[in-house]
Design a protein around this motif. Structure first.
Motif, short mmCIF file in Angstrom:
data_model
loop_
_atom_site.label_atom_id
_atom_site.label_comp_id
_atom_site.label_asym_id
_atom_site.label_seq_id
_atom_site.Cartn_x
_atom_site.Cartn_y
_atom_site.Cartn_z
N LYS A 283 -45.72 12.83 -27.45
CA LYS A 283 -44.89 11.72 -27.89
C LYS A 283 -43.43 11.94 -27.51
CE LYS A 283 -47.86 10.91 -31.94
NZ LYS A 283 -47.94 10.97 -33.42
N ASP A 284 -43.11 13.14 -27.04
CA ASP A 284 -41.74 13.49 -26.65
C ASP A 284 -41.83 14.36 -25.40
OD1 ASP A 284 -39.14 14.38 -26.36
OD2 ASP A 284 -38.82 14.67 -28.50
N MET A 285 -41.86 13.71 -24.24
CA MET A 285 -42.12 14.42 -22.99
C MET A 285 -41.07 15.47 -22.70
SD MET A 285 -42.68 12.86 -19.16
CE MET A 285 -40.91 12.60 -18.91
N GLU A 286 -39.79 15.14 -22.95
CA GLU A 286 -38.73 16.10 -22.65
C GLU A 286 -38.90 17.38 -23.47
OE1 GLU A 286 -38.22 12.94 -23.35
OE2 GLU A 286 -37.30 12.09 -21.54
N ALA A 287 -39.20 17.22 -24.76
CA ALA A 287 -39.41 18.39 -25.61
C ALA A 287 -40.60 19.21 -25.14
CB ALA A 287 -39.61 17.95 -27.06
N THR A 288 -41.66 18.54 -24.71
CA THR A 288 -42.85 19.25 -24.24
C THR A 288 -42.53 20.05 -22.98
OG1 THR A 288 -44.30 17.58 -25.20
CG2 THR A 288 -45.24 18.97 -23.48
N PHE A 289 -41.78 19.47 -22.06
CA PHE A 289 -41.41 20.22 -20.85
C PHE A 289 -40.56 21.45 -21.20
CE2 PHE A 289 -42.49 16.60 -17.98
CZ PHE A 289 -43.20 17.33 -17.05
N ILE A 290 -39.73 21.34 -22.23
CA ILE A 290 -38.92 22.50 -22.64
C ILE A 290 -39.83 23.61 -23.19
CG2 ILE A 290 -37.17 23.30 -24.27
CD1 ILE A 290 -35.86 20.48 -23.89
N HIS A 291 -40.84 23.23 -23.95
CA HIS A 291 -41.78 24.23 -24.45
C HIS A 291 -42.58 24.85 -23.29
CE1 HIS A 291 -41.21 23.89 -28.76
NE2 HIS A 291 -41.18 22.57 -28.64
N ILE A 292 -42.93 24.05 -22.30
CA ILE A 292 -43.60 24.60 -21.11
C ILE A 292 -42.67 25.58 -20.41
CG2 ILE A 292 -44.51 24.06 -18.81
CD1 ILE A 292 -45.49 21.38 -19.99
N ALA A 293 -41.39 25.23 -20.32
CA ALA A 293 -40.42 26.11 -19.67
C ALA A 293 -40.33 27.46 -20.38
CB ALA A 293 -39.04 25.43 -19.64
N ILE A 294 -40.33 27.44 -21.71
CA ILE A 294 -40.31 28.71 -22.47
C ILE A 294 -41.56 29.52 -22.16
CG2 ILE A 294 -40.42 29.71 -24.78
CD1 ILE A 294 -38.65 27.36 -25.73
N SER A 295 -42.70 28.83 -22.08
CA SER A 295 -43.96 29.51 -21.79
C SER A 295 -43.94 30.17 -20.42
CB SER A 295 -45.12 28.52 -21.89
OG SER A 295 -46.33 29.10 -21.48
N VAL A 296 -43.53 29.43 -19.40
CA VAL A 296 -43.56 30.01 -18.06
C VAL A 296 -42.50 31.10 -17.91
CG1 VAL A 296 -44.60 27.96 -17.01
CG2 VAL A 296 -42.11 28.18 -17.01
N PHE A 297 -41.37 30.95 -18.61
CA PHE A 297 -40.37 32.02 -18.61
C PHE A 297 -40.96 33.30 -19.18
CE2 PHE A 297 -37.30 34.59 -20.88
CZ PHE A 297 -36.34 34.82 -19.90
N ASP A 298 -41.62 33.18 -20.33
CA ASP A 298 -42.20 34.36 -20.97
C ASP A 298 -43.25 35.03 -20.09
OD1 ASP A 298 -40.65 34.18 -23.23
OD2 ASP A 298 -42.14 33.10 -24.42
N ASN A 299 -43.81 34.26 -19.16
CA ASN A 299 -44.80 34.82 -18.24
C ASN A 299 -44.19 35.28 -16.93
OD1 ASN A 299 -47.84 34.60 -19.11
ND2 ASN A 299 -46.84 32.81 -19.98
N GLY A 300 -42.86 35.27 -16.84
CA GLY A 300 -42.18 35.84 -15.68
C GLY A 300 -41.83 34.88 -14.57
N TYR A 301 -42.07 33.57 -14.75
CA TYR A 301 -41.77 32.59 -13.70
C TYR A 301 -40.38 32.02 -13.94
CZ TYR A 301 -46.75 33.01 -12.76
OH TYR A 301 -48.00 33.50 -12.47
N VAL A 302 -39.36 32.84 -13.60
CA VAL A 302 -37.98 32.54 -14.00
C VAL A 302 -37.43 31.33 -13.26
CG1 VAL A 302 -35.65 33.47 -14.15
CG2 VAL A 302 -37.61 34.95 -14.60
N GLU A 303 -37.65 31.26 -11.94
CA GLU A 303 -37.09 30.16 -11.16
C GLU A 303 -37.67 28.81 -11.60
OE1 GLU A 303 -37.59 30.99 -7.03
OE2 GLU A 303 -35.91 32.39 -6.97
N PHE A 304 -38.97 28.78 -11.83
CA PHE A 304 -39.60 27.55 -12.29
C PHE A 304 -39.08 27.16 -13.67
CE2 PHE A 304 -43.78 25.51 -13.85
CZ PHE A 304 -43.34 24.23 -13.49
N ALA A 305 -38.96 28.14 -14.55
CA ALA A 305 -38.42 27.88 -15.89
C ALA A 305 -37.00 27.34 -15.79
CB ALA A 305 -38.43 29.17 -16.72
#
Length: 397
Positions: A283-305
Motif C-alpha cells: 500500500k506504500d511502494m516507496e516505503a517497501t522499496f526502502i525496506h528492500i534496500a535495507i535487506s539488500v544492504f544487509d546482504n552486502g549489495y551496497v551499490e544496489f542499496a
C-alpha cells in the motif's frame, strides 16, 4: 430493533460474530456475505456496519468508504460508533484528533454507567495503534485496577516504554490466572524477544499456537524468533503459514523478509520473486522499496542499496525516519564523502538510534550520534570492488 432479536433468529451481534469468525479463518467472501445478510434484516445495525467499515479501513485501505459505512449506523450514541470513528482517525495517522474526539464524546455523550468501560476501551484502541502515550493517558483515569484489561494495558504500556522485564512480570501474572489466553502469551513472547531471550520467546509463541493454530500474531512471533536464531528454513515455514492465513492483509513487509531469507540462502531468483511480490502488494511502494534496500544492504549489495535509497528516501515526508543512516553508510562504503555528510546530518536528526546501530563503528567508542557530524571519519580510498552487483536488479526498477 436494529440490534435486537428477530423472533427466534440470531440477532445482529450474533450474526456479526459469525462474520468475524469467517474473517478470522481467512474466508473473507463468506464473511462479507454474512455481514450483507445481517444488514438486509437489520438495516443500520452497528455490528455489521462496524465490521464492514473496519474491513474497508484495514484490508482495503479505504478510510473514505469506512467513514461512509460508519455514518450509516443508526444509533450514533452506540459506544462502538464512537470507537469506530476514532479508529478511522488513528488509521489515518491523526492520533491527536482521535483523542480530542474521544475526550469530547466522553464529556458530552457517554452515560455515567458506561464511563469505566469507555476509558479502558479508548486506552486499548490507542494501544492497538501503538500510541502509547495516549493509551497511558486514558489508563490513568481508570479505577478498575484489578481488571484484567487494565493489567494488560499496563503491561503493554510498560513494553511500549521499553520496560520489558516489568511488562513480562505482568503478563506472567495474568497467565498464572488464565493460562489459555493466547494474547497474553503473544505479549510475553514479544517482551522476551525484545530482551533477546529468543528461545523463551519461541516457547511462548508455541503455547499460543497450541491454543489457536491460526493465531497470526503467534505465528509471526515464532517466525521472527527462528529468524533471529538463524534457523532460516523453519522461519520460512512460519512466515509462509502467516501469509496463508492473512490472504487479504498487506503482507508486503513479510514478503521482503522472505526475500531477505532467500538472499541469505543465496537463492537470488526466489529473493527477487518475493521482493517483486512485496512491491505488487504494498500500500506504500516507496516505503517497501526502502525496506528492500535495507535487506539488500544487509546482504552486502551496497551499490544496489545505494540506488534504491537515493531514489526513494528523497520522496519521503518529514515523518519518515528509517533508512537514512543506511544511505549514509552506503555513501561511506562507496567513498561518496560529500553525500555522506549530507545524509549523516539528516539521519542524526531523524533517527539517532538507527545511526548508533549502523554507523557507531566509524566513530570512537561511546560517541553519541548527535556528535557524529563534527567528527571526521576515514573513508575507504581503494577497493577492488566497492559493492557486489545484484543480479536481476533491473526487474525491480
Amino acid at each position: 430493533m436494529a440490534d435486537g432479536q428477530a423472533g427466534g433468529f440470531l440477532d445482529a451481534d450474533e450474526l456479526t460474530d459469525i462474520a468475524e469468525y469467517y474473517r478470522a479463518i481467512g474466508k473473507n467472501e463468506e464473511a462479507d456475505e454474512v455481514a450483507e445478510y445481517t444488514l438486509s434484516i437489520f438495516p443500520g445495525a452497528t455490528g455489521p456496519l462496524a465490521f464492514k467499515a473496519r474491513l474497508a479501513l484495514l484490508i482495503e485501505d479505504n478510510p473514505k468508504k469506512a467513514d461512509e459505512l460508519a455514518e450509516q449506523i443508526a444509533d450514533k450514541t452506540d459506544l462502538d460508533y464512537f470507537y469506530l470513528k476514532a479508529e478511522i482517525l488513528l488509521a489515518t495517522y491523526r492520533a491527536e484528533e482521535a483523542n480530542d474526539f474521544l475526550e469530547e464524546t466522553f464529556s458530552n455523550a457517554v452515560d455515567e454507567d458506561d464511563r469505566e468501560d469507555y476509558i479502558l476501551d479508548a486506552a486499548l484502541l490507542f494501544a492497538d495503534y501503538n500510541e502509547i502515550d495516549y493509551a497511558e493517558h486514558w489508563t490513568r483515569r481508570s479505577t478498575l485496577t484489578d481488571d484484567n484489561d487494565y493489567k494488560e494495558l499496563q503491561g503493554r504500556i510498560l513494553k511500549g516504554h521499553g520496560k520489558y522485564a516489568e511488562s513480562e512480570k505482568i503478563f506472567n501474572e495474568l497467565l498464572d490466572a488464565n493460562p489459555y489466553a493466547g494474547p497474553y502469551w503473544n505479549q510475553l513472547a514479544q517482551n522476551q524477544f525484545l530482551r533477546n531471550n529468543i528461545q523463551a520467546s519461541i516457547d511462548s509463541s508455541e503455547f499460543a499456537i497450541a491454543i489457536n493454530p491460526n493465531d497470526d500474531e503467534a505465528l509471526l512471533n515464532k517466525a521472527n524468533g527462528l529468524f533471529s536464531l538463524g534457523n532460516y528454513d523453519e522461519a520460512l515455514k512460519y512466515y509462509m503459514r502467516y501469509k496463508e492465513i492473512s490472504p487479504s492483509s498487506d503482507t508486503s513487509l513479510i514478503d521482503v523478509t522472505i526475500g531477505h531469507l532467500y538472499l541469505l540462502k543465496n537463492d537470488i531468483a526466489k529473493a527477487l520473486q518475493y521482493y517483486q511480490e512485496s512491491v505488487r502488494k504494498s500500500k506504500d511502494m516507496e516505503a517497501t522499496f526502502i525496506h528492500i534496500a535495507i535487506s539488500v544492504f544487509d546482504n552486502g549489495y551496497v551499490e544496489f542499496a545505494y540506488r534504491l535509497f537515493s531514489a526513494y528516501l528523497s520522496s519521503m515526508d518529514e515523518q519518515w525516519t528509517f533508512g537514512y543512516a543506511y544511505l549514509a553508510r552506503c555513501c561511506y562504503e562507496l567513498d561518496k564523502e560529500a553525500e555522506y555528510e549530507l545524509w549523516l546530518k539528516i539521519a542524526v536528526g531523524r533517527n539517532p538510534e538507527e545511526c548508533a546501530e549502523v554507523l557507531s563503528d566509524l566513530y570512537p567508542e561511546g560517541t553519541m550520534p548527535e556528535d557524529y557530524p563534527g567528527i571526521p571519519v576515514i573513508f575507504p580510498s581503494q577497493r577492488e570492488q566497492p559493492g557486489t552487483p545484484f543480479p536481476g536488479e533491473d526487474s525491480l526498477a
